[in-house]
Design a protein around this motif. Structure first.
Motif, PDB file in Angstrom:
ATOM      1  N   THR A   1       0.828  -1.205   0.000  1.00 46.10           N
ATOM      2  CA  THR A   1       0.000   0.000   0.000  1.00 46.10           C
ATOM      3  C   THR A   1       0.866   1.259   0.000  1.00 46.10           C
ATOM      4  O   THR A   1       0.507   2.266  -0.625  1.00 46.10           O
ATOM      5  CB  THR A   1      -0.950  -0.003   1.212  1.00 46.10           C
ATOM      6  N   VAL A   2       2.011   1.212   0.680  1.00 46.03           N
ATOM      7  CA  VAL A   2       2.904   2.369   0.703  1.00 46.03           C
ATOM      8  C   VAL A   2       3.450   2.658  -0.693  1.00 46.03           C
ATOM      9  O   VAL A   2       3.449   3.815  -1.161  1.00 46.03           O
ATOM     10  CB  VAL A   2       4.065   2.128   1.696  1.00 46.03           C
ATOM     11  N   ILE A   3       3.926   1.624  -1.384  1.00 45.97           N
ATOM     12  CA  ILE A   3       4.473   1.821  -2.737  1.00 45.97           C
ATOM     13  C   ILE A   3       3.379   2.327  -3.668  1.00 45.97           C
ATOM     14  O   ILE A   3       3.596   3.251  -4.481  1.00 45.97           O
ATOM     15  CB  ILE A   3       5.069   0.502  -3.274  1.00 45.97           C
ATOM     16  N   ASP A   4       2.213   1.751  -3.583  1.00 47.74           N
ATOM     17  CA  ASP A   4       1.095   2.172  -4.431  1.00 47.74           C
ATOM     18  C   ASP A   4       0.756   3.646  -4.198  1.00 47.74           C
ATOM     19  O   ASP A   4       0.511   4.396  -5.156  1.00 47.74           O
ATOM     20  CB  ASP A   4      -0.125   1.293  -4.135  1.00 47.74           C
ATOM     21  N   ARG A   5       0.762   4.083  -2.944  1.00 48.47           N
ATOM     22  CA  ARG A   5       0.460   5.484  -2.657  1.00 48.47           C
ATOM     23  C   ARG A   5       1.512   6.393  -3.284  1.00 48.47           C
ATOM     24  O   ARG A   5       1.180   7.428  -3.876  1.00 48.47           O
ATOM     25  CB  ARG A   5       0.378   5.705  -1.143  1.00 48.47           C
TER      26      ARG A   5
ATOM     27  N   HIS B   1      12.205   3.991   4.417  1.00 50.24           N
ATOM     28  CA  HIS B   1      11.185   4.422   3.450  1.00 50.24           C
ATOM     29  C   HIS B   1      11.822   5.030   2.203  1.00 50.24           C
ATOM     30  O   HIS B   1      11.410   4.724   1.069  1.00 50.24           O
ATOM     31  CB  HIS B   1      10.237   5.438   4.099  1.00 50.24           C
ATOM     32  N   ARG B   2      12.815   5.878   2.389  1.00 50.70           N
ATOM     33  CA  ARG B   2      13.435   6.526   1.223  1.00 50.70           C
ATOM     34  C   ARG B   2      14.158   5.519   0.329  1.00 50.70           C
ATOM     35  O   ARG B   2      14.166   5.662  -0.897  1.00 50.70           O
ATOM     36  CB  ARG B   2      14.392   7.620   1.690  1.00 50.70           C
ATOM     37  N   THR B   3      14.767   4.512   0.942  1.00 49.51           N
ATOM     38  CA  THR B   3      15.459   3.489   0.158  1.00 49.51           C
ATOM     39  C   THR B   3      14.465   2.704  -0.688  1.00 49.51           C
ATOM     40  O   THR B   3      14.722   2.403  -1.866  1.00 49.51           O
ATOM     41  CB  THR B   3      16.237   2.541   1.095  1.00 49.51           C
ATOM     42  N   LEU B   4      13.316   2.364  -0.112  1.00 54.43           N
ATOM     43  CA  LEU B   4      12.285   1.672  -0.878  1.00 54.43           C
ATOM     44  C   LEU B   4      11.722   2.565  -1.981  1.00 54.43           C
ATOM     45  O   LEU B   4      11.456   2.092  -3.096  1.00 54.43           O
ATOM     46  CB  LEU B   4      11.160   1.218   0.055  1.00 54.43           C
ATOM     47  N   ALA B   5      11.558   3.846  -1.697  1.00 52.18           N
ATOM     48  CA  ALA B   5      11.043   4.756  -2.718  1.00 52.18           C
ATOM     49  C   ALA B   5      11.999   4.852  -3.900  1.00 52.18           C
ATOM     50  O   ALA B   5      11.571   4.836  -5.068  1.00 52.18           O
ATOM     51  CB  ALA B   5      10.801   6.135  -2.113  1.00 52.18           C
ATOM     52  N   ARG B   6      13.290   4.951  -3.616  1.00 59.71           N
ATOM     53  CA  ARG B   6      14.278   4.998  -4.711  1.00 59.71           C
ATOM     54  C   ARG B   6      14.208   3.730  -5.557  1.00 59.71           C
ATOM     55  O   ARG B   6      14.285   3.790  -6.784  1.00 59.71           O
ATOM     56  CB  ARG B   6      15.685   5.202  -4.147  1.00 59.71           C
TER      57      ARG B   6
ATOM     58  N   ARG C   1      34.658 -15.066  10.186  1.00 54.07           N
ATOM     59  CA  ARG C   1      34.637 -14.686   8.775  1.00 54.07           C
ATOM     60  C   ARG C   1      33.264 -14.223   8.305  1.00 54.07           C
ATOM     61  O   ARG C   1      33.112 -13.820   7.142  1.00 54.07           O
ATOM     62  CB  ARG C   1      35.101 -15.861   7.907  1.00 54.07           C
ATOM     63  N   PHE C   2      32.277 -14.289   9.174  1.00 59.49           N
ATOM     64  CA  PHE C   2      30.929 -13.914   8.746  1.00 59.49           C
ATOM     65  C   PHE C   2      30.740 -12.405   8.756  1.00 59.49           C
ATOM     66  O   PHE C   2      31.189 -11.709   9.677  1.00 59.49           O
ATOM     67  CB  PHE C   2      29.871 -14.533   9.657  1.00 59.49           C
ATOM     68  N   GLY C   3      30.032 -11.942   7.754  1.00 60.70           N
ATOM     69  CA  GLY C   3      29.582 -10.548   7.711  1.00 60.70           C
ATOM     70  C   GLY C   3      28.417 -10.469   6.752  1.00 60.70           C
ATOM     71  O   GLY C   3      28.439 -11.107   5.686  1.00 60.70           O
ATOM     72  N   PRO C   4      27.371  -9.721   7.084  1.00 59.06           N
ATOM     73  CA  PRO C   4      26.252  -9.577   6.148  1.00 59.06           C
ATOM     74  C   PRO C   4      26.727  -9.031   4.812  1.00 59.06           C
ATOM     75  O   PRO C   4      27.561  -8.127   4.756  1.00 59.06           O
ATOM     76  CB  PRO C   4      25.323  -8.591   6.871  1.00 59.06           C
ATOM     77  N   GLU C   5      26.199  -9.593   3.727  1.00 56.49           N
ATOM     78  CA  GLU C   5      26.645  -9.235   2.392  1.00 56.49           C
ATOM     79  C   GLU C   5      25.624  -8.425   1.604  1.00 56.49           C
ATOM     80  O   GLU C   5      25.922  -7.939   0.519  1.00 56.49           O
ATOM     81  CB  GLU C   5      26.986 -10.502   1.604  1.00 56.49           C
ATOM     82  N   ILE C   6      24.398  -8.291   2.145  1.00 55.62           N
ATOM     83  CA  ILE C   6      23.324  -7.664   1.377  1.00 55.62           C
ATOM     84  C   ILE C   6      22.842  -6.408   2.098  1.00 55.62           C
ATOM     85  O   ILE C   6      22.028  -6.480   3.022  1.00 55.62           O
ATOM     86  CB  ILE C   6      22.153  -8.644   1.165  1.00 55.62           C
ATOM     87  N   PRO C   7      23.343  -5.227   1.718  1.00 53.78           N
ATOM     88  CA  PRO C   7      22.834  -3.982   2.326  1.00 53.78           C
ATOM     89  C   PRO C   7      21.393  -3.761   1.904  1.00 53.78           C
ATOM     90  O   PRO C   7      20.924  -4.306   0.889  1.00 53.78           O
ATOM     91  CB  PRO C   7      23.767  -2.914   1.753  1.00 53.78           C
ATOM     92  N   PHE C   8      20.681  -2.940   2.661  1.00 53.97           N
ATOM     93  CA  PHE C   8      19.260  -2.798   2.379  1.00 53.97           C
ATOM     94  C   PHE C   8      18.995  -2.173   1.017  1.00 53.97           C
ATOM     95  O   PHE C   8      17.978  -2.483   0.383  1.00 53.97           O
ATOM     96  CB  PHE C   8      18.561  -1.989   3.476  1.00 53.97           C
ATOM     97  N   ARG C   9      19.871  -1.327   0.517  1.00 53.22           N
ATOM     98  CA  ARG C   9      19.619  -0.738  -0.807  1.00 53.22           C
ATOM     99  C   ARG C   9      19.535  -1.842  -1.863  1.00 53.22           C
ATOM    100  O   ARG C   9      18.736  -1.767  -2.795  1.00 53.22           O
ATOM    101  CB  ARG C   9      20.691   0.282  -1.177  1.00 53.22           C
ATOM    102  N   ARG C  10      20.366  -2.894  -1.716  1.00 50.18           N
ATOM    103  CA  ARG C  10      20.298  -4.029  -2.645  1.00 50.18           C
ATOM    104  C   ARG C  10      19.052  -4.867  -2.365  1.00 50.18           C
ATOM    105  O   ARG C  10      18.371  -5.322  -3.289  1.00 50.18           O
ATOM    106  CB  ARG C  10      21.564  -4.879  -2.511  1.00 50.18           C
ATOM    107  N   GLY C  11      18.758  -5.078  -1.088  1.00 51.28           N
ATOM    108  CA  GLY C  11      17.562  -5.830  -0.733  1.00 51.28           C
ATOM    109  C   GLY C  11      16.300  -5.152  -1.233  1.00 51.28           C
ATOM    110  O   GLY C  11      15.366  -5.812  -1.706  1.00 51.28           O
TER     111      GLY C  11
ATOM    112  N   ALA D   1      15.990  -3.250  -3.848  1.00 54.52           N
ATOM    113  CA  ALA D   1      15.892  -3.456  -5.293  1.00 54.52           C
ATOM    114  C   ALA D   1      15.342  -4.849  -5.605  1.00 54.52           C
ATOM    115  O   ALA D   1      14.532  -5.018  -6.529  1.00 54.52           O
ATOM    116  CB  ALA D   1      17.260  -3.259  -5.941  1.00 54.52           C
ATOM    117  N   GLU D   2      15.756  -5.855  -4.834  1.00 52.02           N
ATOM    118  CA  GLU D   2      15.224  -7.212  -5.025  1.00 52.02           C
ATOM    119  C   GLU D   2      13.726  -7.245  -4.761  1.00 52.02           C
ATOM    120  O   GLU D   2      12.960  -7.893  -5.483  1.00 52.02           O
ATOM    121  CB  GLU D   2      15.929  -8.197  -4.098  1.00 52.02           C
TER     122      GLU D   2
END
Length: 326
Positions: free
Chosen positions: A171-175, A232-237, A285-295, A297-298
């Motif tokens: 609903t947020v994206i649609d708005r 919110h801004r990352t999702l909007a972009r 050796r572990f570290g998150p590999e997927i920043p939210f800007r990439r997530g 976009a997915e």
């Protein structure tokens, strides 16, 4: 030589499906126990699948027979009765039992930041963390009194490409795409933690069977700290639109949308930053590999690939109109 025998209770949710895919191509002998309903996240073909409702003790015992496992992971326990049943089922039949809880069990507002595994827990009146905390307490008693090989894992907010990590969802994206504002609780600056399910899966599967987590709790959260405005801004972009935002208090939103009230006032409005030192000590050796800007976009790619996925809620849309005062 075969790998560890692992049982997942649940296997088609956001977390469990990602973990099943992570283990599918290893030497682990993974069995997934599900209700057998159709899912948008199917179990990998090379993973053994059994069907039973985990709340039907007779059906579960019939499905599992007298099998034993090196590790049992419960992704779908939401009530202390679920844990009591599992202790009875698996005592003496598993080397480790991992309960997937939630970082929402910690007291809000946090007495100190970052929050580590020893921080105060208090769930308030919000049912989801309250019942998860009761599950933890039931499991901790079983460990202390019976030596049940329990471990507690606390994720924060985990998403995958099929999950918009906003209470109002699509609903947020649609708005935004209709040039209407989204409503953000507070002033948008409270801090939050989002972790992609694939990163969570890499971490969880890396510690399964590790005796160092038995009898204790462990965070699996991201080191990326985001404000709600940034989310919110990352999702909007990613959606290719302007992030039109209107800020309202959690209480005001709860008066318009009653089910959002407890979630916002007791959880989302509070800043949470987590200490992942213990996870890093276990998995250097572990570290998150997927920043939210990439997530993000997915997520938008998955939704936009099929218009049938892009469902809006008319009641939420109308409530946002009232809250935005337009």
């Amino acid at each position: 030589m075969t790998g560890p025998r692992i049982l997942f209770l649940g296997g088609t949710g956001v977390l469990s499906s990602a973990c099943a895919r992570e283990l599918a191509d290893t030497d682990a002998e993974l069995t997934v126990l599900t209700r057998g309903r159709d899912s948008r996240r199917p179990v990998p073909e090379n993973v053994r699948t059994l069907h039973a409702d985990v709340r039907d003790d007779r059906a579960v015992r019939a499905a599992l027979g007298d099998e034993t496992f090196d590790v049992v992971v419960n992704f779908i326990g939401y009530h202390p009765d679920d844990i009591t049943a599992d202790v009875a089922r698996f005592n003496g039949r598993t080397g480790q039992y991992v309960f997937i809880s939630t970082a929402s069990v910690y007291a809000r507002p946090a007495p100190r930041l970052p929050v580590d595994e020893g921080a105060a827990r208090r769930a308030g009146d919000f049912d989801y963390p309250r019942l998860k905390l009761e599950c933890e307490e039931t499991l901790e008693r079983a460990y202390r009194r019976e030596g049940f090989p329990a471990a507690i894992v606390r994720p924060a907010h985990v998403y995958d490409e099929q999950v918009l990590p906003l209470l109002a969802g699509w609903t947020v994206i649609d708005r935004w795409r209709r040039s209407r504002p989204a409503v953000v609780h507070g002033d948008g600056t409270s801090l939050w933690n989002l972790m992609h399910a694939r990163d969570f899966a890499r971490a969880l599967t890396g510690v399964l069977g590790d005796d160092r987590i038995t009898g204790s709790s462990l965070h699996i959260t991201s080191d990326e700290v985001l404000s709600w405005d940034t989310i919110h801004r990352t999702l909007a972009r990613a959606a290719g639109v302007e992030p039109l935002l209107v800020h309202r208090s959690s209480e005001d939103i709860g008066r318009e949308i009653d089910w959002m009230g407890p979630v916002l006032t007791e959880d989302f409005r509070h800043s949470l930053v987590y200490d992942n030192s213990r996870l890093k000590a276990l998995l250097p050796r572990f570290g998150p590999e997927i920043p939210f800007r990439r997530g993000a976009a997915e997520i938008l790619g998955w939704y936009d690939a099929d218009p049938a996925r892009c469902r809006t809620d008319e009641a939420l849309d109308a409530a946002f109109e009232r809250l935005a005062g337009v």
